[in-house]
Write a protein that holds these residues in place. Structure first.
Motif, PDB file in Angstrom:
ATOM      1  N   GLU A  75       5.786 -43.893  30.320  1.00 36.81           N
ATOM      2  CA  GLU A  75       6.408 -44.198  31.390  1.00 36.81           C
ATOM      3  C   GLU A  75       6.541 -45.449  32.037  1.00 36.81           C
ATOM      4  OE1 GLU A  75       7.326 -41.978  35.594  1.00 36.81           O
ATOM      5  OE2 GLU A  75       6.109 -40.906  34.113  1.00 36.81           O
ATOM      6  N   VAL A  76       7.691 -45.892  32.082  1.00 37.62           N
ATOM      7  CA  VAL A  76       7.699 -47.235  32.693  1.00 37.62           C
ATOM      8  C   VAL A  76       8.472 -47.146  34.126  1.00 37.62           C
ATOM      9  CG1 VAL A  76       7.488 -48.341  30.629  1.00 37.62           C
ATOM     10  CG2 VAL A  76       9.989 -47.970  31.658  1.00 37.62           C
TER      11      VAL A  76
ATOM     12  N   LYS B  17      12.962 -51.021  35.110  1.00 38.64           N
ATOM     13  CA  LYS B  17      12.697 -51.807  34.088  1.00 38.64           C
ATOM     14  C   LYS B  17      14.210 -51.254  32.978  1.00 38.64           C
ATOM     15  CE  LYS B  17       8.159 -53.468  34.115  1.00 38.64           C
ATOM     16  NZ  LYS B  17       6.841 -53.608  33.425  1.00 38.64           N
TER      17      LYS B  17
ATOM     18  N   GLU C 237       1.748 -47.995  33.797  1.00 39.75           N
ATOM     19  CA  GLU C 237       2.360 -47.619  32.557  1.00 39.75           C
ATOM     20  C   GLU C 237       1.469 -46.903  31.535  1.00 39.75           C
ATOM     21  OE1 GLU C 237       4.403 -51.132  30.916  1.00 39.75           O
ATOM     22  OE2 GLU C 237       5.483 -51.456  32.808  1.00 39.75           O
TER      23      GLU C 237
ATOM     24  N   HIS D 232       9.689 -46.037  27.535  1.00 41.58           N
ATOM     25  CA  HIS D 232       9.610 -46.915  26.433  1.00 41.58           C
ATOM     26  C   HIS D 232       9.183 -46.421  25.105  1.00 41.58           C
ATOM     27  CE1 HIS D 232      10.211 -50.985  28.546  1.00 41.58           C
ATOM     28  NE2 HIS D 232      11.452 -50.157  28.430  1.00 41.58           N
TER      29      HIS D 232
ATOM     30  N   SER E 212      14.398 -48.064  24.962  1.00 39.23           N
ATOM     31  CA  SER E 212      14.301 -47.374  26.268  1.00 39.23           C
ATOM     32  C   SER E 212      15.243 -46.249  26.627  1.00 39.23           C
ATOM     33  CB  SER E 212      14.564 -48.614  27.344  1.00 39.23           C
ATOM     34  OG  SER E 212      13.693 -49.779  27.177  1.00 39.23           O
TER      35      SER E 212
END
Length: 616
Positions: free
Chosen positions: A312-313, A317, A337, A399, A416
């Motif tokens: 997870e981001v 982003k 992250e 990502h 992504s």
């Protein structure tokens, strides 16, 4: 089809082969022998100077396949195939029983039936191609609003064809096409003839089994043409590192080597190196389920084709302009992250694709892509049949850390995705967005014991849970596979939440469940008497506990009039266990009441008076 159905019977002007034309609207025909593209002009076949041969694929469809759509028979008489860097898709020309034309699109194991629509009176109502944006564009067409599901801006495409087409085979290598959806409705906007004036094809997504198809390709025909059967397991060597790679032919076009992370194109029997990423850097991550493993779900075998490891981001982003009605909480730039999960792609030749999600702390879920989207109030806002908003859960982004195995689309580290989930924790209606595509899925939380049951015969896979019984495992999977977008109503979501609250995942066929229940039911007696004291009741109750436990461990079940004993949970009789608990609980309370009444008459100094423990 027989020759009596031909409207035009002629020979190929290039090779002399016999050609029959079935459709009165056909303008292009491709010779099945020399692959010459022929133009139909005044009932004559004229050479165009072009040749076209479709790639050998493993579609169950073929020229001559028949079926029924919306109550009307049809026959497939032509195919146009579009190939580009990110993949390919087929457009099958369907000749309807009334002589009109329709299109059956085939891409990524998804099928859509559409017809060309008359040009709308106000073309300005349709968005220009340059203004289309996944997750934001929402426009009106014929009293219904549509969100953009897929945008294909192809600069170096290749067109191939076979059979008869109602249109000329495109000369250009460019293609600009957008698929749009809302609920069961589907339209394609084709901007090939000009950005401001797209052609509109309208229809709906379908499952092939609903078309009642006849004359589809047999396994033997597929073997003859392509050399292997759709869904057969294949092995080979990675051309970059020499490691063994496995894939399922005709299902997955792209494979990621599990050793060196090379991305391989499996389109033509032999693995061709597509691109090479960093070598072995993320190899240490251990997958719980190995690629190539088989899961047994009911009477079906499912293959584990591939696995993606995601982390997870922060949302900003991936999505720089999240709609205000979705961004209910501020996403911090410094968000860690580290939260990650693994998605396994499972495939069954009869059932298609299924996603198995491995989350943190041995939590699991199932996910299936929907053919019919939910009804939308906005691009990312589903509503139920009462037009009530389906409860929002959360949004997040991820990502791809790395991917191994095979997939039906091109996947690479660093890809992504943006996710928005609705519903409740037990059942979710989830949408996934990339730069050029949006899809909707249903997600069901499942116990680890279900996954353990699927892979219990695989010694290389260890799931930290006792395998679920076969009948219950099949029931859970069937409930998930029947789940549709229309099931996500406010009433159903409340029901799912209540079921999770009052019906936790407890196996009533275990000794532990009934012993805990027996202790809880008899706990008030121990509180009343304060445990063991100078009377005999505490000892009697303790003896009953041991007797009850002994009966629950070696519980009898009735079969052909004979009592037998078993320790097997599969044969454990919860009804008899309930009867034992009720009988001995009643005995405990009966003895306690009897002792209490006897104590009142003979030992009133203990129970009565201000100094006693209880007042009458």
């Amino acid at each position: 089809m027989n020759s009596s159905s031909y409207l035009l019977h002629s020979t190929c002007p290039s090779c002399g082969a016999e050609i029959g034309i079935h459709s009165a609207t056909a303008v292009t025909a491709v010779c099945g022998y020399c692959h010459s593209v022929l133009l139909i002009n005044q009932n004559k076949l004229v050479q165009s100077g072009r040749h076209s041969a479709v790639l050998n694929d493993l579609s169950p469809l073929q020229i001559g396949t028949t079926g029924v759509w919306q109550g009307k028979p049809f026959t497939l008489i032509g195919r146009m195939q579009v190939n580009y860097d990110a993949g390919s898709w087929n457009e099958w020309h369907a000749l309807m029983h009334d002589g009109s034309s329709a299109w059956l699109s085939e891409a990524n194991d998804r099928f859509v039936f559409t017809r060309l629509q008359p040009a709308p009176p106000d073309l300005r109502a349709l968005p220009e191609f340059s203004n289309l944006k996944i997750g934001n564009t929402f426009f009106k067409y014929k009293e219904r609003r549509y969100a953009v599901a897929d945008i294909r801006d192809i600069q170096r495409g290749q067109y191939a064809a076979e059979g008869e087409l109602p249109i000329p085979l495109p000369q250009s290598e460019t293609a600009r096409v957008a698929d749009c959806r809302n609920g069961a409705s589907f339209i394609t906007l084709d901007y090939s003839d000009g950005e401001a004036q797209p052609q509109v094809f309208a229809g709906k997504g379908i499952a092939l089994k609903s078309l009642r198809l006849q004359n589809t390709r047999t396994p033997e025909q597929i073997r003859t043409r392509a050399g292997h059967v759709k869904g057969s397991a294949k092995r080979g060597k990675c051309p970059n590192c020499g490691g063994e790679i496995r894939w399922v032919s005709g299902v997955a076009d792209y494979v990621v080597c599990q050793y060196c992370r090379s991305q391989l194109d499996m389109g033509e029997e032999t693995a061709q190196l597509h691109a090479t990423s960093e070598m072995r850097q993320h190899q240490e991550r251990h997958l719980t389920i190995k690629i190539g493993s088989r899961a047994r779900i009911g009477n079906e075998s499912w293959w584990v084709l591939g696995a993606m490891v995601l982390y997870e981001v922060p949302v900003n982003k991936v999505m720089h302009d999240v709609p205000l009605y979705i961004q209910v909480a501020e996403h911090e730039e410094t968000e860690a992250e580290t939260l990650g999960w693994t998605e396994y792609l499972l495939y069954s030749p009869k059932k298609g694709f299924l996603w198995l999600l491995e989350l943190e702390n041995n939590q699991w879920a199932l996910a299936s892509t929907l053919d019919d989207w939910p009804t939308l109030n906005r691009p990312l806002e589903p509503i139920d049949f009462r037009k009530d908003e389906i409860p929002f859960l959360y949004d997040y982004a991820a990502h791809v850390l790395y991917a191994v195995g095979a997939f039906y689309w091109q996947v690479a580290p660093g890809d992504s995705m943006y996710y928005v989930d609705y519903g409740c924790e037990q059942r979710k209606l989830s949408t996934t967005l990339t730069q050029n595509e949006q899809s909707w899925s249903v997600v069901s939380s499942i116990p680890a014991s279900l996954v353990a049951a699927w892979f219990k015969d695989n010694k290389n896979i260890s799931i930290k849970a006792k395998p679920l019984s076969a009948d219950k495992a099949v029931k859970i999977v069937h409930e998930h596979q029947r789940l549709k977008a229309k099931d996500f109503t406010i009433g159903n979501i409340r029901k799912w939440r209540l079921q999770a609250f009052i019906k936790p995942d407890i196996d009533v066929r275990t000794v532990e469940f009934w012993m805990v229940l027996f202790i809880i039911l008899n706990l008030p007696i121990f509180i009343f008497i304060g445990g063991l004291d100078d009377n005999d009741f505490g000892i009697t109750s303790l003896i009953f506990h041991f007797i009850t436990y002994g009966l629950l461990v070696k519980i009898p079940y009735w079969t052909w009039g004979i009592f037998e004993y078993t320790d097997s949970a599969k044969k454990y009789n919860p009804y008899l266990a309930a009867l034992i608990v009720i009988i001995f609980t009643w005995c405990n309370y009966a003895i306690y009441i009897s002792d209490k009444e006897a104590g009142t008459s003979t030992d009133s100094h203990y129970y009565g008076g201000s100094g006693g423990r209880w007042h009458k």
